[in-house]
Design a protein around this motif. Structure first.
Motif, mmCIF file in Angstrom:
data_model
loop_
_atom_site.group_PDB
_atom_site.id
_atom_site.type_symbol
_atom_site.label_atom_id
_atom_site.label_comp_id
_atom_site.label_asym_id
_atom_site.label_seq_id
_atom_site.Cartn_x
_atom_site.Cartn_y
_atom_site.Cartn_z
ATOM 1 N N GLY A 283 4.898 -3.824 1.638
ATOM 2 C CA GLY A 283 4.204 -3.652 0.367
ATOM 3 C C GLY A 283 2.692 -3.651 0.449
ATOM 4 O O GLY A 283 2.036 -2.774 -0.131
ATOM 5 N N PRO A 284 2.077 -4.618 1.163
ATOM 6 C CA PRO A 284 0.613 -4.644 1.224
ATOM 7 C C PRO A 284 0.008 -3.387 1.832
ATOM 8 O O PRO A 284 -1.083 -2.962 1.433
ATOM 9 C CB PRO A 284 0.324 -5.872 2.103
ATOM 10 N N MET A 285 0.704 -2.758 2.791
ATOM 11 C CA MET A 285 0.183 -1.526 3.389
ATOM 12 C C MET A 285 0.213 -0.383 2.385
ATOM 13 O O MET A 285 -0.725 0.418 2.296
ATOM 14 C CB MET A 285 1.002 -1.163 4.632
ATOM 15 N N ALA A 286 1.295 -0.311 1.610
ATOM 16 C CA ALA A 286 1.399 0.719 0.586
ATOM 17 C C ALA A 286 0.321 0.526 -0.484
ATOM 18 O O ALA A 286 -0.312 1.485 -0.933
ATOM 19 C CB ALA A 286 2.788 0.695 -0.047
ATOM 20 N N SER A 287 0.099 -0.731 -0.870
ATOM 21 C CA SER A 287 -0.932 -1.034 -1.870
ATOM 22 C C SER A 287 -2.315 -0.671 -1.345
ATOM 23 O O SER A 287 -3.171 -0.173 -2.081
ATOM 24 C CB SER A 287 -0.879 -2.516 -2.246
ATOM 25 N N SER A 288 -2.537 -0.910 -0.061
ATOM 26 C CA SER A 288 -3.819 -0.568 0.557
ATOM 27 C C SER A 288 -4.049 0.940 0.534
ATOM 28 O O SER A 288 -5.166 1.407 0.293
ATOM 29 C CB SER A 288 -3.855 -1.085 2.005
ATOM 30 N N ALA A 289 -2.978 1.710 0.755
ATOM 31 C CA ALA A 289 -3.094 3.173 0.711
ATOM 32 C C ALA A 289 -3.496 3.628 -0.687
ATOM 33 O O ALA A 289 -4.363 4.496 -0.850
ATOM 34 C CB ALA A 289 -1.779 3.816 1.130
ATOM 35 N N LEU A 290 -2.884 3.042 -1.726
ATOM 36 C CA LEU A 290 -3.226 3.416 -3.099
ATOM 37 C C LEU A 290 -4.688 3.086 -3.390
ATOM 38 O O LEU A 290 -5.402 3.883 -4.017
ATOM 39 C CB LEU A 290 -2.310 2.695 -4.091
ATOM 40 N N LYS A 291 -5.146 1.927 -2.937
ATOM 41 C CA LYS A 291 -6.549 1.560 -3.156
ATOM 42 C C LYS A 291 -7.493 2.575 -2.507
ATOM 43 O O LYS A 291 -8.552 2.885 -3.049
ATOM 44 C CB LYS A 291 -6.818 0.154 -2.601
ATOM 45 N N GLN A 292 -7.098 3.085 -1.321
ATOM 46 C CA GLN A 292 -7.914 4.111 -0.660
ATOM 47 C C GLN A 292 -7.933 5.400 -1.465
ATOM 48 O O GLN A 292 -8.970 6.051 -1.598
ATOM 49 C CB GLN A 292 -7.371 4.388 0.743
ATOM 50 N N PHE A 293 -6.786 5.779 -2.003
ATOM 51 C CA PHE A 293 -6.710 6.997 -2.802
ATOM 52 C C PHE A 293 -7.604 6.889 -4.035
ATOM 53 O O PHE A 293 -8.115 7.891 -4.531
ATOM 54 C CB PHE A 293 -5.273 7.266 -3.246
ATOM 55 N N ILE A 294 -7.783 5.669 -4.530
ATOM 56 C CA ILE A 294 -8.618 5.451 -5.709
ATOM 57 C C ILE A 294 -10.092 5.308 -5.330
ATOM 58 O O ILE A 294 -10.962 5.979 -5.885
ATOM 59 C CB ILE A 294 -8.144 4.201 -6.482
ATOM 60 N N GLY A 295 -10.366 4.423 -4.372
ATOM 61 C CA GLY A 295 -11.751 4.048 -4.088
ATOM 62 C C GLY A 295 -12.442 4.842 -3.002
ATOM 63 O O GLY A 295 -13.673 4.887 -2.962
ATOM 64 N N ASP A 296 -11.674 5.467 -2.119
ATOM 65 C CA ASP A 296 -12.272 6.184 -0.987
ATOM 66 C C ASP A 296 -12.024 7.680 -1.064
ATOM 67 O O ASP A 296 -11.988 8.371 -0.041
ATOM 68 C CB ASP A 296 -11.712 5.638 0.341
ATOM 69 N N THR A 297 -11.828 8.196 -2.268
ATOM 70 C CA THR A 297 -11.591 9.623 -2.472
ATOM 71 C C THR A 297 -12.618 10.167 -3.451
ATOM 72 O O THR A 297 -12.952 9.520 -4.442
ATOM 73 C CB THR A 297 -10.164 9.866 -3.021
ATOM 74 N N GLU A 298 -13.133 11.344 -3.147
ATOM 75 C CA GLU A 298 -14.175 11.958 -3.980
ATOM 76 C C GLU A 298 -13.519 12.760 -5.111
ATOM 77 O O GLU A 298 -13.266 13.957 -4.979
ATOM 78 C CB GLU A 298 -15.064 12.866 -3.122
ATOM 79 N N TRP A 299 -13.251 12.094 -6.223
ATOM 80 C CA TRP A 299 -12.563 12.739 -7.329
ATOM 81 C C TRP A 299 -13.500 13.534 -8.225
ATOM 82 O O TRP A 299 -13.088 14.482 -8.890
ATOM 83 C CB TRP A 299 -11.810 11.699 -8.167
ATOM 84 N N GLY A 300 -14.764 13.143 -8.289
ATOM 85 C CA GLY A 300 -15.697 13.857 -9.159
ATOM 86 C C GLY A 300 -15.376 13.663 -10.633
ATOM 87 O O GLY A 300 -14.893 12.617 -11.052
ATOM 88 N N GLU A 301 -15.630 14.715 -11.428
ATOM 89 C CA GLU A 301 -15.420 14.655 -12.877
ATOM 90 C C GLU A 301 -13.999 15.105 -13.209
ATOM 91 O O GLU A 301 -13.609 16.228 -12.876
ATOM 92 C CB GLU A 301 -16.418 15.566 -13.589
ATOM 93 N N LEU A 302 -13.228 14.244 -13.859
ATOM 94 C CA LEU A 302 -11.877 14.588 -14.298
ATOM 95 C C LEU A 302 -11.666 14.113 -15.731
ATOM 96 O O LEU A 302 -12.119 13.038 -16.103
ATOM 97 C CB LEU A 302 -10.811 13.931 -13.405
ATOM 98 N N ASP A 303 -10.936 14.914 -16.502
ATOM 99 C CA ASP A 303 -10.527 14.482 -17.842
ATOM 100 C C ASP A 303 -9.293 13.585 -17.758
ATOM 101 O O ASP A 303 -9.175 12.600 -18.482
ATOM 102 C CB ASP A 303 -10.227 15.690 -18.727
#
Length: 364
Positions: A190-210
């Protein structure tokens, strides 16, 4: 005829937004009013480009001008939109206006199919949309968007490495499926999966999204808690089929988001595989999984019912081929477009009527 801008605004103040229950002037939705001898021009700024009431609002504005000013005036209205937000801007996802969790009580109800088609429908309406495939153990989004085997780029920004989401059909995408070999199982605690989600949120360049849609794993798990503890979530959508076992599990998902310590608003219930319609008999409906289970669930828990999606072969074929069915010209595409409008509508109502979302603070 000498009308003043103030007189035009007074006339338009008699027009209400049907969802927000306030007039357009009070809601600051009327912009750029211009008055000419025989013409009135102005802009109406809607709360979403996927507004199902666009024509109704436009016609009500024309009627108000004719009723309160002069029937002979020409009325030219430019309809545009500025998606409202439920979030206080913070260090994570500062350019993302709304984060929407797409959940299901159990697997196999078509949650990822619904997510993919909602995203494309919202994008086609004019919104900026992204998807985080948070179903770490069974990622489906790469297949649904025909980009299996592709890998996102990594760029440096201010000394920090950021993942650049893939873009397909105008939707930004990130998934563990882009970062692991296609045939390999993801065997993580579980902690590894949670870490992956945090990366997708915090370490990804999402830019402007509605709208950023989060395709969650089935059930209730560490991933769900990680999401609500990492970022403020606008609201959750629960996908179910009509059958009793699916409804029972969907009910648990609803209750999780409504727990006082989590308190994520429920934007609505979607009933997938609501009935079977064979291609050769498009007007026939066969309720092979039961009837109105999702509708009854929403009524019992007093949450919006966003709509029904039929069980038709083209949806499965489109998912397998990586071309979401909403991009095709058939009756099913219409169902998903209606669903996207209903979701956008509930987001706008939520943002106008409930306080801004905050991160969930929970003790271990």
């Amino acid at each position: 005829m000498g009308y003043k801008v103030a007189e035009v605004l007074k006339a338009l103040s008699t027009v209400d937004d049907p969802d927000l229950k306030k007039d357009l002037v009070t809601l600051n939705m009327i912009k750029d009013v211009e008055v000419f001898s025989d013409t009135i021009k102005f802009t109406v700024v809607l709360t979403t480009p996927a507004c199902p009431l666009k024509e109704l609002i436009k016609n009500n504005c024309i009627e108000a001008v004719h009723k309160h000013l002069d029937e002979s005036l020409a009325v030219e209205i430019h309809m545009t939109s500025n998606v409202t937000s439920s979030r206080n801007e913070g260090p994570l996802l500062p350019g993302v206006k709304n984060i929407i969790a797409i959940s299901s009580g159990k697997g196999g109800v078509g949650k990822s199919t619904v997510t993919a088609n909602l995203a494309v429908a919202l994008k086609n309406a004019g919104a900026k949309v992204g998807i985080i495939d948070a179903d770490i153990y069974g990622p489906s989004i790469p297949t649904m968007f025909n980009c299996e085997g592709e890998q996102p780029e990594v760029k440096q920004v201010d000394g920090k490495n950021l993942i650049v989401p893939l873009e397909q059909y105008g939707v930004k995408l990130i998934s563990i499926g882009f970062l692991t070999p296609t045939d390999n199982a993801v065997v993580w605690r579980g902690p590894m999966a949670s870490s992956a989600l945090k990366q997708f949120i915090g370490d990804t360049e999402w830019g402007e999204l509605d709208y950023l849609l989060i395709d969650l794993p089935p059930g209730t798990s560490d991933i769900h808690l990680t999401l609500v503890q990492t970022v403020p979530v606008t609201g959750a959508v629960v996908v179910t089929t009509p059958q009793k076992v699916a409804i029972a599990d969907a009910r648990k998902g609803l209750s999780m988001f409504k727990q006082p310590q989590i308190n994520v608003p429920i934007l609505g219930v979607i009933e997938n595989m609501a009935y079977f319609t064979p291609a050769e008999l498009p007007n026939n409906k066969y309720y092979i999984f039961g009837q109105d289970g999702g509708l009854n669930l929403s009524e019992k828990h007093d949450v919006p019912f966003l709509g029904q999606i039929p069980l038709v072969q083209s949806i499965r074929e489109s998912g397998d081929s990586g071309l979401p069915v909403v991009m095709k010209d058939d009756i099913t595409a219409g169902s998903f477009n209606d669903l996207a409008e209903a979701l956008a509508r509930q987001v706008a109502i939520r943002n106008a009527s409930i306080e801004k979302t905050t991160k969930v603070e929970m003790n271990a």
